[in-house]
Design an enzyme around this catalytic site. Structure first.
Site, PDB file in Angstrom:
ATOM      1  N   ASP A  37     -48.674 -65.808  22.150  1.00 24.62           N
ATOM      2  CA  ASP A  37     -48.317 -65.795  23.568  1.00 24.62           C
ATOM      3  C   ASP A  37     -49.547 -65.356  24.385  1.00 24.62           C
ATOM      4  OD1 ASP A  37     -45.353 -65.502  25.223  1.00 24.62           O
ATOM      5  OD2 ASP A  37     -47.170 -64.733  26.198  1.00 24.62           O
ATOM      6  N   ILE A  38     -49.758 -66.016  25.508  1.00 21.09           N
ATOM      7  CA  ILE A  38     -50.937 -65.744  26.331  1.00 21.09           C
ATOM      8  C   ILE A  38     -50.846 -64.377  27.023  1.00 21.09           C
ATOM      9  CG2 ILE A  38     -50.210 -66.728  28.567  1.00 21.09           C
ATOM     10  CD1 ILE A  38     -52.881 -68.311  28.541  1.00 21.09           C
ATOM     11  N   ASN A  97     -35.020 -66.831  25.194  1.00 22.31           N
ATOM     12  CA  ASN A  97     -34.522 -66.936  26.565  1.00 22.31           C
ATOM     13  C   ASN A  97     -34.016 -68.360  26.782  1.00 22.31           C
ATOM     14  OD1 ASN A  97     -35.327 -64.274  27.169  1.00 22.31           O
ATOM     15  ND2 ASN A  97     -37.413 -64.955  27.573  1.00 22.31           N
ATOM     16  N   GLY A 103     -33.570 -65.999  31.705  1.00 23.82           N
ATOM     17  CA  GLY A 103     -34.954 -65.538  31.799  1.00 23.82           C
ATOM     18  C   GLY A 103     -35.984 -66.538  31.300  1.00 23.82           C
ATOM     19  N   GLN A 104     -35.535 -67.771  31.020  1.00 22.52           N
ATOM     20  CA  GLN A 104     -36.471 -68.782  30.515  1.00 22.52           C
ATOM     21  C   GLN A 104     -37.378 -69.287  31.629  1.00 22.52           C
ATOM     22  OE1 GLN A 104     -34.515 -72.106  28.611  1.00 22.52           O
ATOM     23  NE2 GLN A 104     -36.438 -72.934  27.789  1.00 22.52           N
ATOM     24  N   HIS A 110     -38.264 -72.199  22.702  1.00 16.75           N
ATOM     25  CA  HIS A 110     -39.237 -71.407  21.944  1.00 16.75           C
ATOM     26  C   HIS A 110     -38.618 -70.094  21.504  1.00 16.75           C
ATOM     27  CE1 HIS A 110     -39.744 -70.649  26.263  1.00 16.75           C
ATOM     28  NE2 HIS A 110     -40.036 -69.395  25.947  1.00 16.75           N
ATOM     29  N   HIS A 112     -39.522 -66.298  20.689  1.00 15.84           N
ATOM     30  CA  HIS A 112     -40.506 -65.219  20.768  1.00 15.84           C
ATOM     31  C   HIS A 112     -40.368 -64.360  19.517  1.00 15.84           C
ATOM     32  CE1 HIS A 112     -41.382 -65.347  25.236  1.00 15.84           C
ATOM     33  NE2 HIS A 112     -40.217 -65.977  25.232  1.00 15.84           N
TER      34      HIS A 112
HETATM   35  P1  5GP Z   1     -39.982 -67.660  28.535  1.00 13.22           P
HETATM   36  O1  5GP Z   1     -39.898 -66.715  29.702  1.00 13.22           O
HETATM   37  O2  5GP Z   1     -39.870 -69.102  28.953  1.00 13.22           O
HETATM   38  O3  5GP Z   1     -39.056 -67.292  27.419  1.00 13.22           O
HETATM   39  O4  5GP Z   1     -41.414 -67.432  27.910  1.00 13.22           O
HETATM   40  C1  5GP Z   1     -42.531 -68.200  28.189  1.00 13.22           C
HETATM   41  C2  5GP Z   1     -43.695 -67.528  27.513  1.00 13.22           C
HETATM   42  O5  5GP Z   1     -44.770 -68.432  27.483  1.00 13.22           O
HETATM   43  C3  5GP Z   1     -44.199 -66.266  28.253  1.00 13.22           C
HETATM   44  O6  5GP Z   1     -44.137 -65.138  27.380  1.00 13.22           O
HETATM   45  C4  5GP Z   1     -45.632 -66.615  28.635  1.00 13.22           C
HETATM   46  O7  5GP Z   1     -46.522 -65.536  28.508  1.00 13.22           O
HETATM   47  C5  5GP Z   1     -45.978 -67.735  27.671  1.00 13.22           C
HETATM   48  N1  5GP Z   1     -46.922 -68.711  28.192  1.00 13.22           N
HETATM   49  C6  5GP Z   1     -46.879 -69.299  29.418  1.00 13.22           C
HETATM   50  N2  5GP Z   1     -47.898 -70.165  29.568  1.00 13.22           N
HETATM   51  C7  5GP Z   1     -48.616 -70.100  28.410  1.00 13.22           C
HETATM   52  C8  5GP Z   1     -49.798 -70.770  27.963  1.00 13.22           C
HETATM   53  O8  5GP Z   1     -50.397 -71.595  28.648  1.00 13.22           O
HETATM   54  N3  5GP Z   1     -50.243 -70.470  26.712  1.00 13.22           N
HETATM   55  C9  5GP Z   1     -49.599 -69.557  25.909  1.00 13.22           C
HETATM   56  N4  5GP Z   1     -50.129 -69.324  24.708  1.00 13.22           N
HETATM   57  N5  5GP Z   1     -48.473 -68.923  26.293  1.00 13.22           N
HETATM   58  C10 5GP Z   1     -47.988 -69.185  27.526  1.00 13.22           C
END
Ligand code: 5GP
Ligand code: ZN
Length: 123
Positions: A37-38, A97, A103-104, A110, A112
């Site tokens: 995760d970034i 999420n 919270g997605q 995906h 986590h």
């Molecule tokens: P969500 O909130 O959709 O469950 O999580 C999305 C996740 O994707 C977040 O934890 C966010 O830090 C990660 N993320 C968003 N953009 C990027 C990206 O460009 N590269 C990577 N490696 N992770 C990302």
């Protein structure tokens, strides 16, 4: 409810899974792509995505059972490979999420996987 599969145009995680956008890859096979995760919440925080574009858990169907099972079986193996302790006080957190109210933020399913010594930045 809109149909989600195969609608990958402009999807960030489809682009990451196909290497069009770079990421710190941990693992890849025919069905799954895994990368850091970034913006990690925890000392170890990686994301597992199916290569098939599925918008979220809201859209999974019976046909995805094997794929999702495979991802969950893989999660602790990769967590251990990334240095997370499984014995004693060790462990890890799985978060999926699902949908806006869930919270997605990125609408490609995906998982986590987070772990490591606490405190964490979040979670
Ligand atoms: P969500 O909130 O959709 O469950 O999580 C999305 C996740 O994707 C977040 O934890 C966010 O830090 C990660 N993320 C968003 N953009 C990027 C990206 O460009 N590269 C990577 N490696 N992770 C990302
Ligand atoms: Zn996608």
């Amino acid at each position: 409810m809109t149909h989600a599969s195969n609608d990958s145009a402009g999807c960030l995680f489809c682009k990451i899974a196909t290497g069009k956008i770079p990421s710190k890859k941990i693992y890849e096979d025919d069905d799954v792509f895994v990368f850091h995760d970034i913006n990690p919440w925890a000392p170890v925080h990686f994301l597992m995505v199916p290569k098939e574009h599925i918008e979220s858990l809201v859209f999974v169907q019976e046909q995805h059972s094997v794929l999702l099972g495979k991802m969950l079986v893989l999660a602790p193996k990769l967590a251990a490979q990334e240095g997370l302790r499984m014995e004693g006080d060790g462990g890890f957190r799985i978060v999926i999420n699902s949908g806006k109210e869930g919270g997605q933020e990125v609408f490609h399913l995906h998982i986590h996987v987070m772990g490591g010594p606490r405190p964490w930045k979040r979670g």
